[in-house]
Write a protein that holds these residues in place. Structure first.
Motif, PDB file in Angstrom:
ATOM      1  N   ASN A 111       0.812  -1.221   0.000  1.00 26.62           N
ATOM      2  CA  ASN A 111       0.000   0.000   0.000  1.00 26.62           C
ATOM      3  C   ASN A 111       0.847   1.274   0.000  1.00 26.62           C
ATOM      4  OD1 ASN A 111      -2.446  -1.466   0.093  1.00 26.62           O
ATOM      5  ND2 ASN A 111      -2.261  -1.691   2.325  1.00 26.62           N
ATOM      6  N   SER A 112       2.154   1.104  -0.124  1.00 20.39           N
ATOM      7  CA  SER A 112       3.038   2.273  -0.141  1.00 20.39           C
ATOM      8  C   SER A 112       2.761   3.117  -1.383  1.00 20.39           C
ATOM      9  CB  SER A 112       4.502   1.828  -0.134  1.00 20.39           C
ATOM     10  OG  SER A 112       5.354   2.942  -0.232  1.00 20.39           O
ATOM     11  N   LYS A 113       2.725   4.428  -1.209  1.00 16.83           N
ATOM     12  CA  LYS A 113       2.398   5.335  -2.307  1.00 16.83           C
ATOM     13  C   LYS A 113       3.646   5.896  -2.994  1.00 16.83           C
ATOM     14  CE  LYS A 113      -1.906   6.759  -0.068  1.00 16.83           C
ATOM     15  NZ  LYS A 113      -2.685   7.899   0.491  1.00 16.83           N
ATOM     16  N   SER A 114       4.808   5.593  -2.464  1.00 20.61           N
ATOM     17  CA  SER A 114       6.038   6.137  -3.032  1.00 20.61           C
ATOM     18  C   SER A 114       6.390   5.434  -4.341  1.00 20.61           C
ATOM     19  CB  SER A 114       7.195   5.976  -2.044  1.00 20.61           C
ATOM     20  OG  SER A 114       8.414   6.377  -2.627  1.00 20.61           O
ATOM     21  N   SER A 115       6.873   6.211  -5.309  1.00 21.07           N
ATOM     22  CA  SER A 115       7.317   5.645  -6.584  1.00 21.07           C
ATOM     23  C   SER A 115       8.838   5.648  -6.695  1.00 21.07           C
ATOM     24  CB  SER A 115       6.724   6.448  -7.748  1.00 21.07           C
ATOM     25  OG  SER A 115       7.132   7.807  -7.675  1.00 21.07           O
ATOM     26  N   SER A 116       9.502   6.182  -5.675  1.00 20.73           N
ATOM     27  CA  SER A 116      10.965   6.251  -5.688  1.00 20.73           C
ATOM     28  C   SER A 116      11.561   4.858  -5.542  1.00 20.73           C
ATOM     29  CB  SER A 116      11.465   7.143  -4.546  1.00 20.73           C
ATOM     30  OG  SER A 116      10.951   8.451  -4.675  1.00 20.73           O
ATOM     31  N   LYS A 117      12.607   4.599  -6.308  1.00 16.44           N
ATOM     32  CA  LYS A 117      13.244   3.291  -6.271  1.00 16.44           C
ATOM     33  C   LYS A 117      14.191   3.193  -5.084  1.00 16.44           C
ATOM     34  CE  LYS A 117      15.923  -0.019  -8.986  1.00 16.44           C
ATOM     35  NZ  LYS A 117      16.604  -0.290 -10.274  1.00 16.44           N
ATOM     36  N   THR A 118      14.144   2.061  -4.404  1.00 12.98           N
ATOM     37  CA  THR A 118      15.074   1.789  -3.307  1.00 12.98           C
ATOM     38  C   THR A 118      15.760   0.455  -3.553  1.00 12.98           C
ATOM     39  OG1 THR A 118      13.257   0.818  -2.020  1.00 12.98           O
ATOM     40  CG2 THR A 118      13.833   3.120  -1.560  1.00 12.98           C
ATOM     41  N   ILE A 119      16.928   0.306  -2.956  1.00 15.19           N
ATOM     42  CA  ILE A 119      17.711  -0.922  -3.098  1.00 15.19           C
ATOM     43  C   ILE A 119      18.015  -1.461  -1.710  1.00 15.19           C
ATOM     44  CG2 ILE A 119      19.875  -1.919  -3.924  1.00 15.19           C
ATOM     45  CD1 ILE A 119      19.942   0.347  -6.016  1.00 15.19           C
ATOM     46  N   THR A 120      17.675  -2.714  -1.480  1.00 17.50           N
ATOM     47  CA  THR A 120      17.940  -3.358  -0.196  1.00 17.50           C
ATOM     48  C   THR A 120      19.095  -4.333  -0.350  1.00 17.50           C
ATOM     49  OG1 THR A 120      15.623  -3.181   0.495  1.00 17.50           O
ATOM     50  CG2 THR A 120      16.984  -4.801   1.636  1.00 17.50           C
ATOM     51  N   GLN A 121      20.152  -4.104   0.425  1.00 17.19           N
ATOM     52  CA  GLN A 121      21.317  -4.985   0.397  1.00 17.19           C
ATOM     53  C   GLN A 121      21.427  -5.717   1.721  1.00 17.19           C
ATOM     54  OE1 GLN A 121      23.973  -5.662  -2.159  1.00 17.19           O
ATOM     55  NE2 GLN A 121      23.838  -7.326  -0.672  1.00 17.19           N
ATOM     56  N   GLY A 122      21.576  -7.029   1.651  1.00 17.38           N
ATOM     57  CA  GLY A 122      21.681  -7.832   2.858  1.00 17.38           C
ATOM     58  C   GLY A 122      23.043  -8.484   3.005  1.00 17.38           C
ATOM     59  N   TYR A 123      23.402  -8.774   4.245  1.00 11.72           N
ATOM     60  CA  TYR A 123      24.650  -9.461   4.575  1.00 11.72           C
ATOM     61  C   TYR A 123      24.324 -10.543   5.602  1.00 11.72           C
ATOM     62  CZ  TYR A 123      26.585  -5.057   2.798  1.00 11.72           C
ATOM     63  OH  TYR A 123      26.867  -3.960   2.032  1.00 11.72           O
ATOM     64  N   TYR A 124      25.157 -11.568   5.658  1.00 13.42           N
ATOM     65  CA  TYR A 124      24.979 -12.562   6.716  1.00 13.42           C
ATOM     66  C   TYR A 124      26.335 -13.101   7.157  1.00 13.42           C
ATOM     67  CZ  TYR A 124      25.696 -16.353   3.294  1.00 13.42           C
ATOM     68  OH  TYR A 124      26.229 -17.198   2.349  1.00 13.42           O
ATOM     69  N   TRP A 125      26.391 -13.452   8.449  1.00 13.23           N
ATOM     70  CA  TRP A 125      27.624 -13.953   9.056  1.00 13.23           C
ATOM     71  C   TRP A 125      27.347 -15.291   9.729  1.00 13.23           C
ATOM     72  CZ3 TRP A 125      26.084  -8.983   8.888  1.00 13.23           C
ATOM     73  CH2 TRP A 125      26.995  -8.035   8.400  1.00 13.23           C
ATOM     74  N   ASP A 126      28.254 -16.218   9.556  1.00  6.85           N
ATOM     75  CA  ASP A 126      28.179 -17.510  10.232  1.00  6.85           C
ATOM     76  C   ASP A 126      28.908 -17.371  11.562  1.00  6.85           C
ATOM     77  OD1 ASP A 126      28.263 -20.090  11.124  1.00  6.85           O
ATOM     78  OD2 ASP A 126      29.013 -20.955   9.261  1.00  6.85           O
ATOM     79  N   LEU A 127      28.142 -17.317  12.662  1.00  8.46           N
ATOM     80  CA  LEU A 127      28.717 -17.117  13.990  1.00  8.46           C
ATOM     81  C   LEU A 127      28.836 -18.420  14.779  1.00  8.46           C
ATOM     82  CD1 LEU A 127      26.819 -13.851  15.015  1.00  8.46           C
ATOM     83  CD2 LEU A 127      28.985 -14.083  13.782  1.00  8.46           C
ATOM     84  N   GLY A 128      28.776 -19.536  14.090  1.00  9.32           N
ATOM     85  CA  GLY A 128      28.879 -20.827  14.765  1.00  9.32           C
ATOM     86  C   GLY A 128      27.513 -21.439  14.998  1.00  9.32           C
ATOM     87  N   GLU A 129      26.884 -21.085  16.120  1.00  4.44           N
ATOM     88  CA  GLU A 129      25.552 -21.606  16.436  1.00  4.44           C
ATOM     89  C   GLU A 129      24.441 -20.752  15.837  1.00  4.44           C
ATOM     90  OE1 GLU A 129      24.957 -24.478  17.988  1.00  4.44           O
ATOM     91  OE2 GLU A 129      27.134 -24.776  18.026  1.00  4.44           O
ATOM     92  N   GLU A 130      24.792 -19.542  15.417  1.00  3.98           N
ATOM     93  CA  GLU A 130      23.787 -18.625  14.886  1.00  3.98           C
ATOM     94  C   GLU A 130      24.225 -18.029  13.554  1.00  3.98           C
ATOM     95  OE1 GLU A 130      21.486 -16.515  18.557  1.00  3.98           O
ATOM     96  OE2 GLU A 130      23.566 -15.873  18.249  1.00  3.98           O
ATOM     97  N   ILE A 131      23.242 -17.537  12.815  1.00  2.00           N
ATOM     98  CA  ILE A 131      23.478 -16.777  11.590  1.00  2.00           C
ATOM     99  C   ILE A 131      22.969 -15.366  11.832  1.00  2.00           C
ATOM    100  CG2 ILE A 131      22.992 -16.545   9.131  1.00  2.00           C
ATOM    101  CD1 ILE A 131      24.634 -18.994   9.824  1.00  2.00           C
ATOM    102  N   GLU A 132      23.845 -14.388  11.709  1.00  2.00           N
ATOM    103  CA  GLU A 132      23.422 -12.997  11.846  1.00  2.00           C
ATOM    104  C   GLU A 132      23.107 -12.442  10.465  1.00  2.00           C
ATOM    105  OE1 GLU A 132      25.475  -8.738  12.800  1.00  2.00           O
ATOM    106  OE2 GLU A 132      25.803 -10.310  14.291  1.00  2.00           O
ATOM    107  N   MET A 133      21.933 -11.808  10.336  1.00  2.00           N
ATOM    108  CA  MET A 133      21.532 -11.203   9.069  1.00  2.00           C
ATOM    109  C   MET A 133      21.275  -9.718   9.276  1.00  2.00           C
ATOM    110  SD  MET A 133      19.123 -14.027   7.181  1.00  2.00           S
ATOM    111  CE  MET A 133      17.876 -14.119   8.451  1.00  2.00           C
ATOM    112  N   SER A 134      21.727  -8.926   8.316  1.00  2.00           N
ATOM    113  CA  SER A 134      21.586  -7.476   8.399  1.00  2.00           C
ATOM    114  C   SER A 134      21.204  -6.936   7.027  1.00  2.00           C
ATOM    115  CB  SER A 134      22.907  -6.847   8.856  1.00  2.00           C
ATOM    116  OG  SER A 134      22.880  -5.446   8.724  1.00  2.00           O
ATOM    117  N   VAL A 135      20.282  -5.961   7.004  1.00  2.00           N
ATOM    118  CA  VAL A 135      19.897  -5.334   5.735  1.00  2.00           C
ATOM    119  C   VAL A 135      19.924  -3.820   5.882  1.00  2.00           C
ATOM    120  CG1 VAL A 135      18.428  -7.255   5.011  1.00  2.00           C
ATOM    121  CG2 VAL A 135      17.414  -5.341   6.255  1.00  2.00           C
ATOM    122  N   THR A 136      20.226  -3.148   4.789  1.00  2.00           N
ATOM    123  CA  THR A 136      20.111  -1.692   4.720  1.00  2.00           C
ATOM    124  C   THR A 136      19.314  -1.345   3.474  1.00  2.00           C
ATOM    125  OG1 THR A 136      22.217  -1.520   3.520  1.00  2.00           O
ATOM    126  CG2 THR A 136      22.285  -1.238   5.908  1.00  2.00           C
TER     127      THR A 136
END
Length: 527
Positions: A306-331
């Motif tokens: 339902n967003s009314k914005s027409s501006s283009k955005t780019i989402t970049q994600g990263y992930y790290w293998d921390l052993g027992e967990e996976i950390e995920m981050s997006v901007t």
């Protein structure tokens, strides 16, 4: 009276007339400034306190359009020098530091793609069918710009953090979470601005060493070392996890958390592209990274329909293998590079579907290759060269399925000879083309490489390295090998040796050969 001239005297008159005409032509044609003659590599009139960029464009259309294009290319060349300098410094420092610092600083080395540099001036020159532009920026002014940006970002961090703490103490959990989540993109912006200011200062310090400057006696304006701010960032992560009180047991749960955090920041995300998630401090992805990127794309489209914005955005994600967990981050960034939102989550490794490989098969070799390229990056070799493809450009974390085609394209800011080297997933380095020439008629234009490539086993991270030379490239040590009936020109040298040879090039007469380098990673996976 009629004057008669002998043939001998007439010949002398003709010769004299031609001599005078040629003399007038040569005298009237102005010699081009030195920065044009050496493509911006020498600018004695400016001195050493400036960052320089060079651009040129053939006058094959309107002069105003050609001038604007040349100035744009010169600005891009200037910006790229800053980017490479910062990325090289940050990558080296990230590789030396501990995991918690590494994941916080990682995005700095990859997201500096659209620098906002104000105060750029230009010198312009032209001749017959070509126009030239030299962009230059006072280094001290650029440092001051990013110090001011960092100060403003730090003030926002302090304000929002105080508001979040107040809400938390008063028991307003939802408001506290919303404020804490808003800090995610601000931390990354601050690390980036701080690193740029420190690198541009020209000192021998690292990107995240102490940055000193005049505060006018007001200690509140002092910049905090990012290493100190990371402790606060980690504490914010713990608070969000505690206040949310929503268990994350599956990949679907983790993606829901990321989307909810983005929604809390009240950003308009409609025309959005989610790139494949990158593996740790790299520029490549994996089966897991590709799957997560596609899954998050669908969830964002649903959540923000339902967003009314027409501006283009780019989402970049990263992930790290921390052993027992996976950390995920997006901007989430605008097309202009402005960071507008961010989110983070940790997922138990048991929540990752078994069919998804977390790491490319050759990830260790791929990381070493990228590290060698980063440490030996040519900051200012005199040529700006870009490599891109029909599947994305540098920064897109390209992933190809087995059997999928890809086409490559190039752009240079001056006439150049391109050498194309391809590193296969098995580590073999193959010379695709020894000397591919791009002349003045194709400068600053996207040039298609006349061959199509297909992803094939062995699968993993592969890389195209494009080196541009102002003259014919030097002889490369190669060994011819026949593989599956096809002859390949295999390069036995290590990547670090190839880079070192490029950085030390000189041509006869002690005149530096201009060089430039760019590379593009491609991760190939099974269907």
């Amino acid at each position: 009276m009629k004057i008669l001239c002998s043939k001998k005297w007439l010949a002398r008159l003709v010769f004299l007339s031609v001599f005078i005409l040629l003399g007038n032509y040569c005298y009237g044609k102005q010699e081009q400034p030195e920065w044009v003659q050496n493509y911006g590599t020498k600018t004695p009139s400016l001195g050493s306190g400036y960052i320089i960029g060079f651009g040129m464009r053939a006058l094959d259309g309107a002069k105003e359009e050609a001038l604007a294009d040349a100035k744009t290319q010169a600005t891009g060349d200037l910006s790229r020098k800053v980017q490479v300098s910062v990325q090289t410094t940050v990558t080296s420092e990230v590789n030396e530091t501990e995991e918690t610092i590494s994941s916080s600083f990682n995005s700095v080395s990859h997201t500096i793609s659209n620098l906002e540099l104000k105060g750029i001036s230009f010198k312009i020159a032209s001749e017959d069918e070509m126009i030239y532009a030299l962009a230059y920026l006072d280094r001290d002014k650029a440092v001051a710009q990013y110090r001011e940006k960092a100060k403003q970002t730090l003030e926002r961090i302090r304000t929002i953090h105080n508001q979040a703490s107040d809400f938390e103490q008063k028991g307003n959990t939802s408001e506290a979470i919303e404020q804490y989540v808003r800090l995610y993109p601000l931390y990354k912006s601050y690390y980036e601005q701080y690193a740029i200011a420190n690198t541009l200062s020209g000192s021998e310090s690292k990107a995240f060493d102490e940055l000193t400057f005049e505060t006018g006696g007001d200690d509140s304006n002092s910049l905090v070392n990012p290493r100190q701010l990371v402790a606060q960032e980690n504490e914010v992560r713990k608070k969000i996890k505690k206040l949310t009180q929503k268990p994350v047991g599956s990949l679907s749960d983790a993606l829901e958390v990321l989307v909810n955090q983005l929604k809390m920041q009240q950003v308009e995300i409609a025309n959005n592209q989610v790139r494949n998630f990158r593996y740790q401090e790299s520029d490549f992805s994996s089966e897991f990274g590709s799957y997560v990127g596609q899954s998050l794309q669908r969830k964002i489209l649903s959540a923000f329909q339902n967003s009314k914005s027409s501006s283009k955005t780019i989402t970049q994600g990263y992930y790290w293998d921390l052993g027992e967990e996976i950390e995920m981050s997006v901007t989430v960034n605008t097309e202009q590079g402005q960071r507008v939102a961010g989110a983070e989550v940790r997922l138990p490794k048991s929540g990752v579907p078994e069919k998804l490989e977390l790491k490319p098969q050759n990830h260790e070799q791929a990381l070493k290759t990228k590290e060698a390229l980063s440490e030996g990056a040519i900051v200012d070799g005199g040529i700006n060269v870009e490599v891109m493809s029909d599947k994305g450009s540098n920064g897109s974390s390209i992933v190809l399925n087995d059997g999928e085609d890809i086409n490559f394209y190039f752009r240079v800011n001056q006439p150049s000879f391109l050498r194309l080297t391809y590193i296969l997933a098995n580590g073999m380095k193959v010379m695709l083309w020894d000397s591919y020439y791009i002349g003045t008629d194709r400068v600053n234009k996207v040039v298609a490489f006349p061959h199509t490539f297909e992803a094939a086993p062995p699968l993993g991270v592969e890389r195209l390295i494009v080196t541009a030379y102002s003259k014919q490239p030097p002889k490369q040590n190669i060994v011819r090998k026949t593989i599956n009936g096809q002859v390949y020109k295999v390069i036995p040298d290590e990547v670090s040796e190839m880079v070192a040879q490029t950085r030390g090039l000189k041509v006869k007469g002690d005149k530096m050969m201009r060089v430039g380098m760019d590379d593009l990673s491609i991760t190939t996976i099974s269907k």
